[in-house]
Scaffold this motif. Structure first.
Motif, mmCIF file in Angstrom:
data_model
loop_
_atom_site.group_PDB
_atom_site.id
_atom_site.type_symbol
_atom_site.label_atom_id
_atom_site.label_comp_id
_atom_site.label_asym_id
_atom_site.label_seq_id
_atom_site.Cartn_x
_atom_site.Cartn_y
_atom_site.Cartn_z
ATOM 1 N N ASP A 156 26.120 43.234 28.181
ATOM 2 C CA ASP A 156 26.955 42.042 28.029
ATOM 3 C C ASP A 156 26.078 40.821 28.197
ATOM 4 O O ASP A 156 25.040 40.870 28.864
ATOM 5 C CB ASP A 156 28.135 42.038 29.013
ATOM 6 C CG ASP A 156 27.712 41.904 30.450
ATOM 7 O OD1 ASP A 156 27.606 40.764 30.949
ATOM 8 O OD2 ASP A 156 27.485 42.947 31.102
ATOM 9 N N TRP B 27 26.261 36.151 27.764
ATOM 10 C CA TRP B 27 27.097 34.987 27.540
ATOM 11 C C TRP B 27 27.340 34.804 26.046
ATOM 12 O O TRP B 27 26.421 34.906 25.237
ATOM 13 C CB TRP B 27 26.442 33.740 28.088
ATOM 14 C CG TRP B 27 26.607 33.571 29.576
ATOM 15 C CD1 TRP B 27 27.234 34.412 30.437
ATOM 16 C CD2 TRP B 27 26.129 32.483 30.347
ATOM 17 N NE1 TRP B 27 27.171 33.917 31.701
ATOM 18 C CE2 TRP B 27 26.503 32.726 31.679
ATOM 19 C CE3 TRP B 27 25.430 31.335 30.048
ATOM 20 C CZ2 TRP B 27 26.191 31.854 32.704
ATOM 21 C CZ3 TRP B 27 25.120 30.463 31.079
ATOM 22 C CH2 TRP B 27 25.506 30.723 32.393
ATOM 23 N N ILE C 7 35.240 38.693 26.228
ATOM 24 C CA ILE C 7 36.197 38.461 27.306
ATOM 25 C C ILE C 7 36.035 37.012 27.756
ATOM 26 O O ILE C 7 34.958 36.624 28.214
ATOM 27 C CB ILE C 7 35.969 39.417 28.491
ATOM 28 C CG1 ILE C 7 36.128 40.869 28.040
ATOM 29 C CG2 ILE C 7 36.937 39.084 29.631
ATOM 30 C CD1 ILE C 7 35.837 41.891 29.132
ATOM 31 N N ARG D 279 36.337 33.658 30.075
ATOM 32 C CA ARG D 279 36.303 33.384 31.519
ATOM 33 C C ARG D 279 35.858 34.619 32.318
ATOM 34 O O ARG D 279 36.442 34.949 33.329
ATOM 35 C CB ARG D 279 37.654 32.863 31.999
ATOM 36 C CG ARG D 279 38.024 31.538 31.361
ATOM 37 C CD ARG D 279 39.418 31.068 31.679
ATOM 38 N NE ARG D 279 40.470 32.013 31.290
ATOM 39 C CZ ARG D 279 40.877 32.251 30.053
ATOM 40 N NH1 ARG D 279 40.333 31.623 29.055
ATOM 41 N NH2 ARG D 279 41.831 33.119 29.809
ATOM 42 N N TYR D 280 34.806 35.278 31.869
ATOM 43 C CA TYR D 280 34.363 36.537 32.470
ATOM 44 C C TYR D 280 33.559 36.334 33.750
ATOM 45 O O TYR D 280 33.746 37.048 34.720
ATOM 46 C CB TYR D 280 33.538 37.326 31.457
ATOM 47 C CG TYR D 280 33.137 38.696 31.951
ATOM 48 C CD1 TYR D 280 34.067 39.724 32.013
ATOM 49 C CD2 TYR D 280 31.834 38.945 32.359
ATOM 50 C CE1 TYR D 280 33.711 40.986 32.460
ATOM 51 C CE2 TYR D 280 31.463 40.203 32.807
ATOM 52 C CZ TYR D 280 32.408 41.212 32.859
ATOM 53 O OH TYR D 280 32.044 42.459 33.308
ATOM 54 N N ALA D 281 32.643 35.363 33.748
ATOM 55 C CA ALA D 281 31.777 35.169 34.916
ATOM 56 C C ALA D 281 31.407 33.698 35.044
ATOM 57 O O ALA D 281 31.357 32.960 34.062
ATOM 58 C CB ALA D 281 30.507 36.009 34.783
ATOM 59 N N ALA E 133 32.591 32.813 28.901
ATOM 60 C CA ALA E 133 32.964 34.019 28.146
ATOM 61 C C ALA E 133 31.761 34.952 28.061
ATOM 62 O O ALA E 133 30.614 34.510 28.047
ATOM 63 C CB ALA E 133 33.417 33.626 26.743
ATOM 64 N N ALA E 134 32.037 36.237 28.006
ATOM 65 C CA ALA E 134 30.983 37.239 27.848
ATOM 66 C C ALA E 134 31.245 38.067 26.601
ATOM 67 O O ALA E 134 32.388 38.438 26.319
ATOM 68 C CB ALA E 134 30.912 38.155 29.065
#
Length: 187
Positions: A137, A139, A159, A161-163, A173-174
């Motif tokens: 994964d 960014w 996805i 707002r992943y990290a 997002a990732a």
């Protein structure tokens, strides 16, 4: 004088390597530098050099010794300036795959093809472990995503707002990606 770059597997207990303490310091320096330049590699500032070193000594080194993780390093002359890992610790029904982790190139060594060379060198290592599927994964819309696409990785999904970003509290997002490899016996 041009520095010579080469890629090799990190063997912290191997004969002929620099002392383990020096190598841990070099790896910590890379991780610390990339986090402080905004890389999304699991850590956020404030992030000390000691914390970076602890990651290598307490998380990565035991996994390398247990042979559940393999690490490649890129050296410019004798100095480690880039690295990438594959995690082999997967459930019994997923022994065909490995996760690519922590593609890191020191900011002073970027833009010389080192990340690409590390990713290409990782594939035969994965195949030697019987792995035919690599996952990762990154960014979304990052230079790394473009690199992975150019190497044949396929987007499985994004996805939102992943990290959190390393320098801000903003959630990023990732993009999740994969690449299928030929079995080692078919190479």
């Amino acid at each position: 004088m041009n520095a010579v770059m080469h890629i090799e597997e990190w063997r912290p207990d191997g004969a002929g390597s620099a002392s383990l303490e020096q190598e841990l310091d070099m790896l910590a320096d890379i991780l610390h530098a990339v986090v402080h330049t905004g890389a999304g590699v699991s850590f956020v500032v404030p992030f000390s050099l000691g914390e970076a070193r602890a990651f290598w000594a307490d998380t990565v080194l035991p996994s390398v010794r247990a042979r559940t993780r393999r690490v490649l390093v890129a050296r410019r002359d004798a100095r480690i300036v880039g690295t990438v890992q594959i995690d082999l610790a997967v459930p019994p029904n997923q022994q065909h795959r490995a996760e690519v982790l922590k593609l890191l190139v020191h900011p002073s060594a970027r833009r010389h093809g080192m990340a690409r060379a590390l990713m290409i060198a990782l594939e035969p290592v994965a195949q030697s472990e019987g792995r035919t599927l690599l996952t990762l994964d990154t960014w979304t819309h990052s230079p790394a995503e473009a690199l992975y696409r150019s190497l044949g990785y396929v987007v499985a999904g994004v996805i939102p707002r992943y990290a959190r970003g390393s320098l801000t509290p903003q959630l990023e997002a990732a993009t999740f990606m994969y690449k299928e490899l030929a079995p080692a016996e078919l190479r």
